[in-house]
Design a protein around this motif. Structure first.
Motif, PDB file in Angstrom:
ATOM      1  N   PHE A 224       0.865  -1.193   0.000  1.00 48.56           N
ATOM      2  CA  PHE A 224       0.000   0.000   0.000  1.00 48.56           C
ATOM      3  C   PHE A 224       0.890   1.228   0.000  1.00 48.56           C
ATOM      4  N   VAL A 225       0.319   2.364  -0.375  1.00 48.09           N
ATOM      5  CA  VAL A 225       1.063   3.626  -0.353  1.00 48.09           C
ATOM      6  C   VAL A 225       1.101   4.115   1.094  1.00 48.09           C
ATOM      7  N   ASP A 226       2.253   4.058   1.689  1.00 49.15           N
ATOM      8  CA  ASP A 226       2.383   4.298   3.131  1.00 49.15           C
ATOM      9  C   ASP A 226       1.863   5.666   3.554  1.00 49.15           C
ATOM     10  N   ARG A 227       2.280   6.715   2.861  1.00 47.79           N
ATOM     11  CA  ARG A 227       1.938   8.057   3.330  1.00 47.79           C
ATOM     12  C   ARG A 227       0.422   8.292   3.277  1.00 47.79           C
ATOM     13  N   GLU A 228      -0.273   7.636   2.343  1.00 45.38           N
ATOM     14  CA  GLU A 228      -1.717   7.842   2.241  1.00 45.38           C
ATOM     15  C   GLU A 228      -2.466   7.149   3.385  1.00 45.38           C
ATOM     16  N   ILE A 229      -2.070   5.947   3.725  1.00 36.66           N
ATOM     17  CA  ILE A 229      -2.707   5.259   4.859  1.00 36.66           C
ATOM     18  C   ILE A 229      -2.347   5.963   6.163  1.00 36.66           C
ATOM     19  N   ASN A 230      -1.090   6.372   6.317  1.00 34.80           N
ATOM     20  CA  ASN A 230      -0.688   7.104   7.522  1.00 34.80           C
ATOM     21  C   ASN A 230      -1.489   8.390   7.679  1.00 34.80           C
ATOM     22  N   ALA A 231      -1.647   9.129   6.583  1.00 33.64           N
ATOM     23  CA  ALA A 231      -2.389  10.393   6.646  1.00 33.64           C
ATOM     24  C   ALA A 231      -3.847  10.155   7.014  1.00 33.64           C
ATOM     25  N   LEU A 232      -4.427   9.098   6.480  1.00 35.03           N
ATOM     26  CA  LEU A 232      -5.823   8.790   6.787  1.00 35.03           C
ATOM     27  C   LEU A 232      -6.013   8.547   8.283  1.00 35.03           C
ATOM     28  N   LEU A 290       6.320   2.342  -0.110  1.00 35.62           N
ATOM     29  CA  LEU A 290       5.870   2.427  -1.496  1.00 35.62           C
ATOM     30  C   LEU A 290       5.192   3.782  -1.677  1.00 35.62           C
ATOM     31  N   ASP A 291       5.511   4.469  -2.764  1.00 35.17           N
ATOM     32  CA  ASP A 291       5.128   5.872  -2.907  1.00 35.17           C
ATOM     33  C   ASP A 291       3.986   6.130  -3.865  1.00 35.17           C
ATOM     34  N   SER A 292       3.522   5.111  -4.577  1.00 41.14           N
ATOM     35  CA  SER A 292       2.442   5.330  -5.537  1.00 41.14           C
ATOM     36  C   SER A 292       1.671   4.041  -5.745  1.00 41.14           C
ATOM     37  N   THR A 293       0.466   4.184  -6.260  1.00 40.22           N
ATOM     38  CA  THR A 293      -0.334   3.003  -6.579  1.00 40.22           C
ATOM     39  C   THR A 293       0.374   2.148  -7.619  1.00 40.22           C
ATOM     40  N   ALA A 294       1.053   2.785  -8.558  1.00 41.11           N
ATOM     41  CA  ALA A 294       1.793   2.028  -9.581  1.00 41.11           C
ATOM     42  C   ALA A 294       2.871   1.168  -8.932  1.00 41.11           C
ATOM     43  N   GLU A 295       3.556   1.695  -7.916  1.00 44.05           N
ATOM     44  CA  GLU A 295       4.567   0.905  -7.206  1.00 44.05           C
ATOM     45  C   GLU A 295       3.928  -0.276  -6.493  1.00 44.05           C
ATOM     46  N   VAL A 296       2.769  -0.053  -5.895  1.00 42.43           N
ATOM     47  CA  VAL A 296       2.063  -1.142  -5.207  1.00 42.43           C
ATOM     48  C   VAL A 296       1.704  -2.239  -6.194  1.00 42.43           C
ATOM     49  N   GLU A 297       1.142  -1.846  -7.332  1.00 41.05           N
ATOM     50  CA  GLU A 297       0.744  -2.836  -8.329  1.00 41.05           C
ATOM     51  C   GLU A 297       1.950  -3.606  -8.860  1.00 41.05           C
ATOM     52  N   SER A 298       3.060  -2.898  -9.077  1.00 39.73           N
ATOM     53  CA  SER A 298       4.278  -3.557  -9.545  1.00 39.73           C
ATOM     54  C   SER A 298       4.803  -4.538  -8.502  1.00 39.73           C
ATOM     55  N   TRP A 299       4.794  -4.119  -7.252  1.00 38.61           N
ATOM     56  CA  TRP A 299       5.260  -4.994  -6.163  1.00 38.61           C
ATOM     57  C   TRP A 299       4.405  -6.257  -6.079  1.00 38.61           C
ATOM     58  N   ARG A 300       3.101  -6.087  -6.226  1.00 34.09           N
ATOM     59  CA  ARG A 300       2.198  -7.241  -6.111  1.00 34.09           C
ATOM     60  C   ARG A 300       2.384  -8.189  -7.295  1.00 34.09           C
ATOM     61  N   LEU A 301       2.680  -7.653  -8.474  1.00 32.68           N
ATOM     62  CA  LEU A 301       2.962  -8.513  -9.623  1.00 32.68           C
ATOM     63  C   LEU A 301       4.240  -9.308  -9.404  1.00 32.68           C
ATOM     64  N   ARG A 302       5.243  -8.677  -8.794  1.00 34.63           N
ATOM     65  CA  ARG A 302       6.486  -9.393  -8.516  1.00 34.63           C
ATOM     66  C   ARG A 302       6.264 -10.510  -7.504  1.00 34.63           C
TER      67      ARG A 302
END
Length: 507
Positions: A224-232, A290-302
């Motif tokens: 997940f994008v850390d800063r977005e969950i932390n901010a929430l 992870l800094d973006s949704t694209a990074e999350v999606e890439s990580w999950r594909l790996r």
């Protein structure tokens, strides 16, 4: 697959600088400052409370059936209301009893935690539920209540930040685990980053079993994008950080667009007179964000590219003829870290159940293909099994003998000289080959491997107490464990150690 650069990889560096050895412990002694002991709860000064119900229907599903659930046997129509949510929160992170020790009133929680220093907090992000309005809440175990942080349906924010698969967008509840590092680092210092995942892992093991026992869908996302969950949640991402998100339930109306997330202005009671920040923890956490949704999606594909190949099949383990009927509520109520073991054997079918529970597939994004860790065992006293060192089949279906012999003394020495490891009937070790995990999953893979070990440890606890024996998690001399299981375990790193056996009565 790229090779691991051990000179520049942050996770490998952190793992090495926080590895225990006899020399490291002698070179850096640590004295506990009891006058600066951190309080075990996050206390908001001014937020209104939503008291949770303390009674709910109990499950009729045996605990062991729930523990073996891999997340696929859910009922999409299972009701998730305030009573069910209260049950899940209590069984995963509640206070089961209080004791007066040394002039302090100490809480004992439903899940095991290193040093009983409970630094993991749970937050709820939900749609409108029967009995609860939509919002973002903090769960307070000390008074068994929720505190409203944000009013409104913020599930879309979580789904976006976690790049949630489409089938999870109808989850009515998202649960988020965080760690406030200082509350554990008071004792364990820089090694606390490991403990953050061990201790959230035991909570998640309880949560999964509790959810499975009422057929509630549950899915763990570490990407997940850390800063977005932390901010929430209104956490700073440095002293307190988000570790994992769990989608709970199904068949709710999917959320609309993400809502604005203004900064929260809330006052929290200080944990201690002064807090110490450990730079190795901060550096490791920042390196694995992870800094973006694209990074999350890439990580999950790996993660889907990962494969753990077993070189040993082993002899099959016998099945238990009949599971005990105790529900998960009763098992968790009597669970506790065993403080002393008898040197008495446990039956092979009992040990077989524990091994299988430890290797049950976790409903998580990082286990799309299979486990990140291998399991090994040192067996002292299991009826029908020769004492020795063993490798466990990835599914828990069999054991392969690596070395026959009596290794009680060695097991105790590996566990920092603790008698518990020597006296137990057996010890289970989860090891990860970081030289393979990190090139595939990056620094985030270190979080996942440690969390997998913690969840497996939590399942061992639950299985052992379901079967009427005891268990406890232990720390270890890292390289010595690797050496003991070599050549088969050569190059692998210990993620978690759990001892099991018959508890001895304390005087």
């Amino acid at each position: 697959m790229a090779a691991l650069n051990t000179q520049t990889n942050a996770a490998w560096h952190y793992h090495r600088v926080t590895s225990h050895s006899w020399e490291s412990l002698q070179a850096s002694p640590h004295t506990l400052d009891w006058g600066n002991y951190p309080q075990p709860f996050k206390i908001y000064r001014d937020l209104p409370t939503v008291p949770l119900p303390r009674e709910w229907p109990r499950s009729t599903i045996p605990a062991l059936t729930a523990i073996f659930d891999d997340g696929t046997n859910f009922d999409p129509t299972a009701r998730l209301d305030l009573f069910t949510l209260a049950r899940l929160l209590y069984l995963s992170g509640g206070v089961v009893r209080w004791r007066n020790l040394g002039g302090m009133r100490i809480p004992f929680r439903t899940a095991a935690c290193t040093g009983n220093l409970h630094h993991i907090d749970l937050y709820v992000v939900c749609a409108t539920l029967p009995g609860l309005e939509a919002g973002v809440y903090h769960f307070g175990p000390q008074d068994f209540a929720l505190r409203l942080l944000r009013r409104g349906d913020f599930r879309a924010n979580v789904c976006t930040a976690a790049a949630a698969p489409p089938e999870l967008r109808d989850a009515p509840v998202w649960l988020v685990c965080t760690s406030t590092f200082w509350r554990n680092a008071w004792k364990y210092r820089g090694r606390t980053y490991r403990h953050a995942f061990w201790d959230s892992g035991t909570i998640l093991a309880n949560l999964f079993a509790a959810a499975a026992s009422v057929r509630i869908r549950h899915r763990l996302l570490v990407g997940f994008v850390d800063r977005e969950i932390n901010a929430l949640l209104g956490v700073d991402g440095r002293k307190e950080v988000s570790l994992a998100v769990v989608g709970l339930g199904a068949k709710a109306k999917p959320p609309g667009e993400s809502l604005p997330v203004p900064a929260l202005q809330v006052a929290v009671e200080p944990y201690s007179r002064r807090e110490v920040e450990y730079p190795e923890i901060v550096a490791m956490h920042q390196a694995s964000t992870l800094d973006s949704t694209a990074e999350v999606e890439s990580w999950r594909l790996r993660a889907k590219e990962w494969s753990l190949q077993s070189s040993v099949v082993g002899e099959p383990l016998p099945a238990l003829r009949e599971f005990p009927k105790d529900p998960i509520e009763e098992v968790i109520a009597r669970r506790g870290s065993t403080r002393k073991f008898q040197r008495e054997p446990i039956p092979l079918p009992t040990f077989s159940v524990i091994v299988r529970a430890a290797r049950t597939k976790i409903p998580a994004d990082f286990q799309a293909v299979g486990p990140l860790t291998d399991a090994y065992a040192i067996v002292h006293s299991v009826t029908g099994l020769d004492p020795g060192a063993y490798f466990c089949h990835p599914t828990g279906s069999g054991l392969a003998l690596l070395r026959r012999g009596e290794f009680r003394h060695q097991a105790g020495a590996l566990a920092l000289g603790q008698a518990l490891a020597a006296d137990a009937a057996a010890n289970l070790y989860h090891l990860a080959d970081l030289h393979k995990v990190l090139p595939t999953l990056g620094n985030r893979g270190y979080r996942a491997a440690q969390l997998e070990g913690g969840i497996a440890g939590g399942k061992i606890y639950l299985a052992a107490f379901s079967l009427g024996i005891g268990a406890t998690g232990l720390t270890f001399f890292d390289d010595d464990v690797t050496s003991f299981f070599s050549p088969h375990g050569a190059g692998k790193s210990v993620m978690f150690l759990t001892a099991v056996g018959k508890p001895a009565r304390r005087k």
